[in-house]
Design a protein around this motif. Structure first.
Motif, PDB file in Angstrom:
ATOM      1  N   UNK A  25      20.407 -33.434  44.263  1.00  6.41           N
ATOM      2  CA  UNK A  25      20.432 -34.871  43.960  1.00  6.41           C
ATOM      3  C   UNK A  25      21.081 -35.414  42.917  1.00  6.41           C
ATOM      4  N   UNK A  26      22.503 -35.963  43.657  1.00  7.27           N
ATOM      5  CA  UNK A  26      23.751 -36.041  43.155  1.00  7.27           C
ATOM      6  C   UNK A  26      24.316 -37.618  42.564  1.00  7.27           C
ATOM      7  N   UNK A  27      23.441 -38.144  43.438  1.00  8.77           N
ATOM      8  CA  UNK A  27      24.020 -39.559  43.891  1.00  8.77           C
ATOM      9  C   UNK A  27      23.260 -40.398  43.128  1.00  8.77           C
ATOM     10  N   UNK A  28      23.769 -41.334  42.504  1.00  5.66           N
ATOM     11  CA  UNK A  28      23.313 -42.561  41.586  1.00  5.66           C
ATOM     12  C   UNK A  28      24.104 -44.044  41.692  1.00  5.66           C
ATOM     13  N   UNK A  29      25.368 -43.438  41.485  1.00  2.88           N
ATOM     14  CA  UNK A  29      26.497 -44.835  41.334  1.00  2.88           C
ATOM     15  C   UNK A  29      27.340 -44.297  42.565  1.00  2.88           C
ATOM     16  N   UNK A  30      28.049 -45.963  42.804  1.00  3.80           N
ATOM     17  CA  UNK A  30      28.986 -45.605  43.433  1.00  3.80           C
ATOM     18  C   UNK A  30      29.906 -44.466  43.703  1.00  3.80           C
ATOM     19  N   UNK A  31      30.407 -44.444  41.987  1.00  2.00           N
ATOM     20  CA  UNK A  31      31.538 -43.376  41.732  1.00  2.00           C
ATOM     21  C   UNK A  31      30.569 -42.078  42.495  1.00  2.00           C
ATOM     22  N   UNK A  32      29.568 -41.803  42.310  1.00  2.00           N
ATOM     23  CA  UNK A  32      28.911 -40.743  42.936  1.00  2.00           C
ATOM     24  C   UNK A  32      29.242 -40.451  44.044  1.00  2.00           C
ATOM     25  N   UNK A  33      28.909 -41.435  44.583  1.00  2.00           N
ATOM     26  CA  UNK A  33      29.210 -41.818  46.212  1.00  2.00           C
ATOM     27  C   UNK A  33      30.601 -41.104  46.321  1.00  2.00           C
ATOM     28  N   UNK A  34      31.842 -41.867  45.836  1.00  2.00           N
ATOM     29  CA  UNK A  34      33.019 -41.428  46.473  1.00  2.00           C
ATOM     30  C   UNK A  34      33.308 -39.632  45.434  1.00  2.00           C
ATOM     31  N   UNK A  35      32.998 -39.775  44.250  1.00  2.00           N
ATOM     32  CA  UNK A  35      33.338 -38.150  44.101  1.00  2.00           C
ATOM     33  C   UNK A  35      32.694 -36.723  45.334  1.00  2.00           C
ATOM     34  N   UNK A  36      31.462 -37.319  45.560  1.00  5.53           N
ATOM     35  CA  UNK A  36      31.589 -36.466  47.475  1.00  5.53           C
ATOM     36  C   UNK A  36      32.050 -36.592  47.868  1.00  5.53           C
ATOM     37  N   UNK A  37      32.475 -37.907  48.392  1.00  6.83           N
ATOM     38  CA  UNK A  37      33.302 -37.961  49.412  1.00  6.83           C
ATOM     39  C   UNK A  37      34.729 -36.887  49.449  1.00  6.83           C
ATOM     40  N   UNK A  38      35.014 -37.148  47.805  1.00 10.10           N
ATOM     41  CA  UNK A  38      36.541 -37.103  47.482  1.00 10.10           C
ATOM     42  C   UNK A  38      36.463 -35.344  48.708  1.00 10.10           C
ATOM     43  N   UNK A  39      35.287 -34.579  47.296  1.00  9.53           N
ATOM     44  CA  UNK A  39      34.931 -33.007  48.099  1.00  9.53           C
ATOM     45  C   UNK A  39      35.149 -33.419  49.427  1.00  9.53           C
ATOM     46  N   UNK A  40      34.905 -33.653  50.493  1.00 11.21           N
ATOM     47  CA  UNK A  40      34.691 -33.312  51.536  1.00 11.21           C
ATOM     48  C   UNK A  40      36.249 -33.547  52.251  1.00 11.21           C
ATOM     49  N   UNK A  41      37.343 -33.598  51.436  1.00  9.00           N
ATOM     50  CA  UNK A  41      38.902 -33.715  51.777  1.00  9.00           C
ATOM     51  C   UNK A  41      39.287 -32.673  50.425  1.00  9.00           C
ATOM     52  N   UNK A  42      38.309 -31.112  50.496  1.00 14.01           N
ATOM     53  CA  UNK A  42      38.966 -30.511  49.480  1.00 14.01           C
ATOM     54  C   UNK A  42      40.415 -30.009  50.168  1.00 14.01           C
ATOM     55  N   UNK A  43      40.706 -29.618  50.824  1.00 13.21           N
ATOM     56  CA  UNK A  43      41.845 -29.014  50.886  1.00 13.21           C
ATOM     57  C   UNK A  43      43.397 -29.760  50.052  1.00 13.21           C
ATOM     58  N   UNK A  44      42.714 -31.390  50.625  1.00 12.53           N
ATOM     59  CA  UNK A  44      44.066 -31.888  50.283  1.00 12.53           C
ATOM     60  C   UNK A  44      43.929 -33.246  49.370  1.00 12.53           C
ATOM     61  N   UNK A  45      43.161 -32.881  47.995  1.00 15.75           N
ATOM     62  CA  UNK A  45      42.489 -33.393  47.342  1.00 15.75           C
ATOM     63  C   UNK A  45      43.539 -33.059  46.138  1.00 15.75           C
ATOM     64  N   UNK A  46      44.766 -32.139  45.912  1.00 16.81           N
ATOM     65  CA  UNK A  46      45.426 -32.001  45.340  1.00 16.81           C
ATOM     66  C   UNK A  46      46.705 -32.746  45.182  1.00 16.81           C
ATOM     67  N   UNK A  47      46.670 -33.782  46.118  1.00 20.03           N
ATOM     68  CA  UNK A  47      47.340 -34.859  46.598  1.00 20.03           C
ATOM     69  C   UNK A  47      47.356 -36.182  45.994  1.00 20.03           C
ATOM     70  N   UNK A  48      45.898 -36.091  45.997  1.00 21.32           N
ATOM     71  CA  UNK A  48      45.710 -37.881  45.395  1.00 21.32           C
ATOM     72  C   UNK A  48      44.643 -38.213  44.581  1.00 21.32           C
ATOM     73  N   UNK A  49      43.533 -36.336  43.507  1.00 25.64           N
ATOM     74  CA  UNK A  49      43.182 -36.999  42.511  1.00 25.64           C
ATOM     75  C   UNK A  49      43.309 -36.196  41.242  1.00 25.64           C
ATOM     76  N   UNK A  50      42.943 -37.260  40.028  1.00 25.34           N
ATOM     77  CA  UNK A  50      43.048 -37.139  39.226  1.00 25.34           C
ATOM     78  C   UNK A  50      43.176 -35.663  39.158  1.00 25.34           C
ATOM     79  N   UNK A  51      42.871 -34.427  38.918  1.00 24.69           N
ATOM     80  CA  UNK A  51      43.235 -32.781  38.537  1.00 24.69           C
ATOM     81  C   UNK A  51      44.378 -32.336  38.725  1.00 24.69           C
TER      82      UNK A  51
END
Length: 244
Positions: free
Chosen positions: A3-29
């Motif tokens: 259970x990892x969802x508690x805040x809006x940021x948690x939701x956004x982070x989960x959705x980020x992971x759904x685009x793992x192949x594109x993550x380096x184009x727009x995340x702060x990694x």
């Protein structure tokens, strides 16, 4: 933990992971994708030219924008930031890619332009201190997954001054970029190189802003002093003076 969802940021982070192949184009990694993209400066990439966007030059020449504080969002090698600085703007320029920021600093030094470059995620950086009279985005919005439009608008609410301007240049539907629906993008788990927008979609996204101008960019000759390509839309919006 399941259970990892508690805040809006948690939701956004989960959705980020759904685009793992594109993550380096727009995340702060580590931004390895963009660093690789900027590694070869001789590549025939249209926006590797040193000149600013023709739309930005047009706004300034017609008096639609006046010098003040500006944020260049996703600045790349800094061509628009440097042009703004040359005209008296106090400019902060942010990009995920260390390679892009390094190139931008070199260009600014060669041009004798004062630009404060920030390497990092604009949505979370504490170095971007508004209010800004202008937020300029040439190519950032169309590389964001749909849920990060929420972060984009939140950034504007934090840093764009009442009465300030937002200028956006992005892929135009029918010209370049994916025209798949937001729902289809999540099913695919990828952005297909970037998202195309129609004029109506941009107006809807920034419906609480006043539209100043929205048009396709004007094609510029190869080797000319400005950048412009008709597969891109350029829009200028103004935030209500009463919003704070």
């Amino acid at each position: 933990m399941n259970r990892t969802i508690r805040t809006i940021e948690d939701v956004l982070a989960l959705m980020d992971r759904m685009f793992a192949a594109d993550a380096d184009r727009w995340t702060g990694s580590a931004s390895t994708w963009w660093d690789g993209f900027y590694a070869d400066r001789s590549k025939p990439v249209p926006f590797f030219v040193p000149g600013p966007d023709e739309s930005l030059v047009s706004y300034l020449e017609r008096g639609l924008l006046r010098p003040g504080r500006a944020l260049d969002l996703g600045c790349g090698p800094g061509r628009n930031a440097i042009h703004l600085a040359s005209l008296g703007f106090e400019v902060d320029a942010v990009d995920l890619s260390p390679a892009a920021v390094t190139w931008g600093r070199e260009r600014a030094g060669e041009a004798g332009a004062e630009v404060r470059f920030v390497c990092g995620d604009a949505f979370t950086s504490t170095e971007l201190r508004g209010p800004y009279d202008l937020v300029y985005d040439s190519g950032c919005l169309h590389h964001l997954p749909p849920h990060r439009r929420v972060s984009y608008r939140a950034l504007l609410e934090r840093v764009l001054a009442p009465g300030g301007h937002l200028a956006v240049t992005c892929f135009a539907a029918g010209g370049m970029g994916s025209e798949k629906s937001d729902e289809e993008l999540y099913r695919d788990g990828q952005l297909h190189g970037g998202l195309a927008y129609t004029p109506q979609e941009l107006r809807w996204l920034f419906a609480d802003y006043a539209e100043v101008e929205l048009r396709p960019m004007t094609q510029q000759p190869q080797g000319g002093p400005l950048f412009g390509a008709p597969f891109l839309l350029s829009a200028l919006f103004r935030r209500s003076p009463g919003i704070s």
